[in-house]
Design a protein around this motif. Structure first.
Motif, PDB file in Angstrom:
ATOM      1  N   UNK A 149       0.837  -1.204   0.000  1.00 14.48           N
ATOM      2  CA  UNK A 149       0.000   0.000   0.000  1.00 14.48           C
ATOM      3  C   UNK A 149       0.873   1.254   0.000  1.00 14.48           C
ATOM      4  N   UNK A 150       0.406   2.278  -0.710  1.00 10.77           N
ATOM      5  CA  UNK A 150       1.085   3.573  -0.631  1.00 10.77           C
ATOM      6  C   UNK A 150       0.807   4.171   0.740  1.00 10.77           C
ATOM      7  N   UNK A 151       1.525   5.216   1.068  1.00 11.27           N
ATOM      8  CA  UNK A 151       1.294   5.839   2.379  1.00 11.27           C
ATOM      9  C   UNK A 151      -0.148   6.333   2.506  1.00 11.27           C
ATOM     10  N   UNK A 152      -0.641   6.926   1.416  1.00 10.26           N
ATOM     11  CA  UNK A 152      -2.015   7.440   1.449  1.00 10.26           C
ATOM     12  C   UNK A 152      -3.018   6.319   1.681  1.00 10.26           C
ATOM     13  N   UNK A 153      -2.842   5.222   0.945  1.00 14.17           N
ATOM     14  CA  UNK A 153      -3.761   4.081   1.089  1.00 14.17           C
ATOM     15  C   UNK A 153      -3.647   3.471   2.482  1.00 14.17           C
ATOM     16  N   UNK A 154      -2.427   3.413   2.983  1.00 12.19           N
ATOM     17  CA  UNK A 154      -2.214   2.858   4.323  1.00 12.19           C
ATOM     18  C   UNK A 154      -2.907   3.698   5.387  1.00 12.19           C
ATOM     19  N   UNK A 155      -2.812   5.024   5.238  1.00 10.23           N
ATOM     20  CA  UNK A 155      -3.480   5.896   6.213  1.00 10.23           C
ATOM     21  C   UNK A 155      -4.998   5.752   6.108  1.00 10.23           C
ATOM     22  N   UNK A 156      -5.481   5.578   4.873  1.00 12.27           N
ATOM     23  CA  UNK A 156      -6.925   5.368   4.695  1.00 12.27           C
ATOM     24  C   UNK A 156      -7.360   4.068   5.376  1.00 12.27           C
ATOM     25  N   UNK A 157      -6.532   3.046   5.230  1.00  7.95           N
ATOM     26  CA  UNK A 157      -6.854   1.765   5.865  1.00  7.95           C
ATOM     27  C   UNK A 157      -6.909   1.929   7.388  1.00  7.95           C
ATOM     28  N   UNK A 158      -5.901   2.610   7.927  1.00 10.06           N
ATOM     29  CA  UNK A 158      -5.896   2.830   9.385  1.00 10.06           C
ATOM     30  C   UNK A 158      -7.144   3.585   9.820  1.00 10.06           C
ATOM     31  N   UNK A 159      -7.479   4.623   9.054  1.00 10.61           N
ATOM     32  CA  UNK A 159      -8.628   5.449   9.436  1.00 10.61           C
ATOM     33  C   UNK A 159      -9.932   4.656   9.321  1.00 10.61           C
ATOM     34  N   UNK A 160     -10.059   3.863   8.247  1.00 13.12           N
ATOM     35  CA  UNK A 160     -11.278   3.055   8.069  1.00 13.12           C
ATOM     36  C   UNK A 160     -11.429   2.075   9.234  1.00 13.12           C
ATOM     37  N   UNK A 161     -10.338   1.442   9.621  1.00 14.74           N
ATOM     38  CA  UNK A 161     -10.382   0.496  10.753  1.00 14.74           C
ATOM     39  C   UNK A 161     -10.779   1.232  12.029  1.00 14.74           C
ATOM     40  N   UNK A 162     -10.128   2.363  12.263  1.00 16.45           N
ATOM     41  CA  UNK A 162     -10.374   3.100  13.508  1.00 16.45           C
ATOM     42  C   UNK A 162     -11.824   3.586  13.578  1.00 16.45           C
ATOM     43  N   UNK A 163     -12.321   4.129  12.476  1.00 13.04           N
ATOM     44  CA  UNK A 163     -13.691   4.661  12.504  1.00 13.04           C
ATOM     45  C   UNK A 163     -14.716   3.534  12.651  1.00 13.04           C
ATOM     46  N   UNK A 164     -14.416   2.382  12.072  1.00 14.39           N
ATOM     47  CA  UNK A 164     -15.367   1.257  12.155  1.00 14.39           C
ATOM     48  C   UNK A 164     -15.421   0.646  13.556  1.00 14.39           C
ATOM     49  N   UNK A 165     -14.466   0.994  14.431  1.00 14.18           N
ATOM     50  CA  UNK A 165     -14.543   0.487  15.807  1.00 14.18           C
ATOM     51  C   UNK A 165     -15.576   1.261  16.623  1.00 14.18           C
ATOM     52  N   UNK A 166     -16.051   2.382  16.047  1.00 20.55           N
ATOM     53  CA  UNK A 166     -17.036   3.223  16.728  1.00 20.55           C
ATOM     54  C   UNK A 166     -16.501   3.682  18.092  1.00 20.55           C
ATOM     55  N   UNK A 167     -15.235   4.011  18.118  1.00 21.85           N
ATOM     56  CA  UNK A 167     -14.614   4.427  19.388  1.00 21.85           C
ATOM     57  C   UNK A 167     -15.137   5.791  19.828  1.00 21.85           C
ATOM     58  N   UNK A 168     -15.201   5.979  21.129  1.00 24.04           N
ATOM     59  CA  UNK A 168     -15.635   7.274  21.661  1.00 24.04           C
ATOM     60  C   UNK A 168     -14.527   8.310  21.562  1.00 24.04           C
ATOM     61  N   UNK A 169     -13.287   7.834  21.609  1.00 21.46           N
ATOM     62  CA  UNK A 169     -12.132   8.741  21.502  1.00 21.46           C
ATOM     63  C   UNK A 169     -11.175   8.206  20.451  1.00 21.46           C
ATOM     64  N   UNK A 170     -10.910   9.043  19.479  1.00 25.34           N
ATOM     65  CA  UNK A 170      -9.976   8.675  18.417  1.00 25.34           C
ATOM     66  C   UNK A 170      -8.704   9.499  18.607  1.00 25.34           C
ATOM     67  N   UNK A 171      -7.574   8.818  18.618  1.00 21.94           N
ATOM     68  CA  UNK A 171      -6.290   9.510  18.782  1.00 21.94           C
ATOM     69  C   UNK A 171      -5.502   9.351  17.487  1.00 21.94           C
ATOM     70  N   UNK A 172      -5.193  10.468  16.860  1.00 24.93           N
ATOM     71  CA  UNK A 172      -4.497  10.418  15.563  1.00 24.93           C
ATOM     72  C   UNK A 172      -3.162  11.141  15.680  1.00 24.93           C
TER      73      UNK A 172
END
Lengths: 312, 238
Positions: A151-174
């Motif tokens: 994955x490119x850096x952009x795609x990798x960051x998108x993957x991380x963000x998609x995973x993080x948002x799908x956890x429905x976390x109350x607090x997201x740390x980026x």
């Protein structure tokens, strides 16, 4: 290491009101760097931007919150619970409500996009696979069999963000999520983050040295330098209240002699033929010195004053 | 723990191809090197092939897996990010010990199958009759090698949890050096007498109790090592 001897106190900081994350007097020392008495919070439903130059202590602070680094002193409260009083199992359960997006794509390089999603599914009971797939489709991340190393850096960051948002976390740390991305991908990521923030049930702590991202996203700004919090205020205060006055030497002398702001000692930056002065309240300044020009301040301006400025 | 085991599984799954070829090459070299000393009959050659497969296979592949797991932890900062998942540090340690043990189990089965098939085929080709290593010898070889592998992993794993692979790999050979230096220690006669007494009393037990004892000792060290690693890892900062 220089010691930052004062803090810009503008009131209305993150420490007021209910919060999902509250840090009190946190300290952590390394051989050549230390976090010193850091206090800040992430108010519920708000985005807090953590700014500072490289090596200022942003990542160390985040690692302390996440439990990867053990602080020497101070306390961390997550969702109203002091993490030091919790057992390991209770803390792990509490952290199901926190998700982290790292500055690098840190998943095992051999994992495919699908594997990473499965890892999150196993780790976070509230992980929503359908939401993950929806986010992937929205971000153009359509290669479930591609490995992380491909994955490119952009795609990798998108993957991380998609995973993080799908956890429905109350607090997201980026941690520096947009560093090294082209402006188009950066805007895409920020748009998705803004859409996710919509209902107001999520809170975000985001570090970045791309301050334009924070100008559009953050509700609060916490500036950290040399391991200390030097500014903690609502973002709007910087653009709507603070200012930068460009002064000649004699004007600067006059202003410094009659400085009207008790909450902040004057900070100046020397230019070739003039001086720039950080002003905590533009309106008050212009009433006091009607002949001196004073422009709106930006986050970059404030950072420059904090990092390179001179205290008077 | 499932999430961490899954990530270790993904790591090992992608690395298997890279492990198998060098392991096969070393097995072949070791097997051919000792061939001259083997009695010229089907059973002896089959046993030789099988025992070489077991000894080199278990040691090499276990170590490959071990370094693969810990090497991956440090790549791109995964070991720090892993702790941001809702898992305890104790879970991180335990899952790694479970993953290593599972990997050794898989390796044990695979090298025994490979050794048996290779032994049968070579005996058939060379002497025209199939033969397989006797069960008692098979158990002895497997038990001894597995116990050694468990003991070695039990000694070095806490060091890897303490400092990560980049720094810890310098200490990988320390257990071997310690064994080599043992005879030079003062009071070596006492150690030798103890070892001699142990080998005599243990040898009198016969192969099966010996295998069982070695494995139990290996597993006990492995479990103790996990407890030590938990304590060490609880204090580590990333």
């Amino acid at each position: 290491m220089t010691n930052v001897t004062y803090r810009i106190d503008l009131g209305a900081g993150t420490n007021e009101g209910p919060s999902v994350l509250r840090i009190r007097k946190l300290s952590k020392s390394y051989r050549d760097f230390s976090l010193q008495d850091v206090s800040m919070a992430v108010p519920e439903g708000m985005v807090v931007g953590l700014v500072g130059r490289n090596g200022a202590g942003k990542t160390t602070l985040m690692k302390c919150v996440l439990g990867a680094t053990l602080p020497d002193a101070g306390s961390i409260e997550l969702f109203g619970q002091d993490v030091a009083t919790l057992s390991d199992v209770q803390l792990a359960r509490l952290r199901e409500r926190v998700c982290y997006v790292s500055a690098t794509i840190s998943y095992p390089q051999a994992m495919t996009t699908r594997d990473v999603a499965h890892l999150y599914q196993l780790a976070y009971p509230r992980f929503d696979q359908q939401e993950f797939e929806r986010l992937c489709a929205a971000m153009g991340l359509d290669a479930p069999h591609r490995t992380v190393s491909e994955l490119s850096r952009g795609m990798g960051m998108k993957l991380q963000l998609a995973c993080a948002l799908a956890t429905n976390a109350g607090l997201l740390i980026l941690d520096e999520p947009t560093a090294g991305l082209d402006p188009i991908v950066r805007d895409e990521l920020l748009d998705i983050l803004r859409a996710w923030m919509g209902p107001g049930t999520h809170s975000v702590l985001i570090s970045s040295h791309i301050t334009s991202d924070l100008e559009h996203l953050a509700d609060y700004l916490v500036m950290i330098d040399d391991g200390q919090v030097v500014l903690d205020c609502e973002r709007d205060i910087i653009s709507d209240v603070m200012g930068v006055a460009n002064l000649r030497s004699e004007e600067l002398r006059h202003v410094l002699d009659t400085w009207p702001f008790e909450q902040m000692r004057p900070r100046v930056l020397r230019h070739d033929l003039s001086w720039a002065l950080l002003v905590p309240d533009r309106t008050v300044f212009q009433q006091a010195y009607p002949d001196c020009a004073c422009d709106r301040a930006t986050i970059d301006d404030v950072m420059s004053f904090v990092v390179k400025g001179e205290l008077r | 723990m499932k999430a961490l085991l899954y990530s270790d599984w993904c790591v090992i799954k992608s690395s298997i191809k890279g492990y198998v070829l060098p392991a096969l090459a070393i097995m072949a070299i070791a097997g051919l090197t000792g061939l001259d000393a083997v009695e010229p009959n089907a059973l002896a050659i089959s046993s030789h092939v099988h025992s070489v497969a077991v000894s080199t296979g278990i040691i090499m592949l276990s170590l490959f897996g071990f370094f693969g797991f810990f090497g991956n932890d440090e790549r791109e900062g995964w070991e720090g990010v892993r702790l941001s998942l809702p898992v305890t540090r104790r879970t991180v340690v335990r899952s790694r010990y479970v993953a290593l043990l599972a990997w050794m189990g898989v390796v044990l089965i695979a090298v025994n199958l490979l050794g048996a098939v290779a032994g049968i085929v070579i005996a058939l080709v060379r002497y025209g009759q199939p033969a397989i290593m006797p069960a008692s010898e098979l158990l002895m070889a497997n038990g001894a090698i597995l116990a050694f592998a468990l003991l070695y992993v039990a000694i070095v794993t806490p060091v890897f949890f303490k400092m990560g692979i980049t720094k810890a790999r310098m200490y990988v050979s320390l257990p071997f050096l310690a064994c080599m230096l043992l005879p030079l220690l003062p009071g070596k006669e006492a150690i030798q007498a103890f070892a001699h007494g142990m080998s005599e009393s243990v040898g009198a037990m016969g192969p099966l109790p010996l295998v069982a004892l070695a494995l139990v000792a290996g597993l006990a060290c492995y479990a103790a090592s996990a407890l030590v690693s938990e304590r060490i890892y609880a204090r580590r900062s990333f």
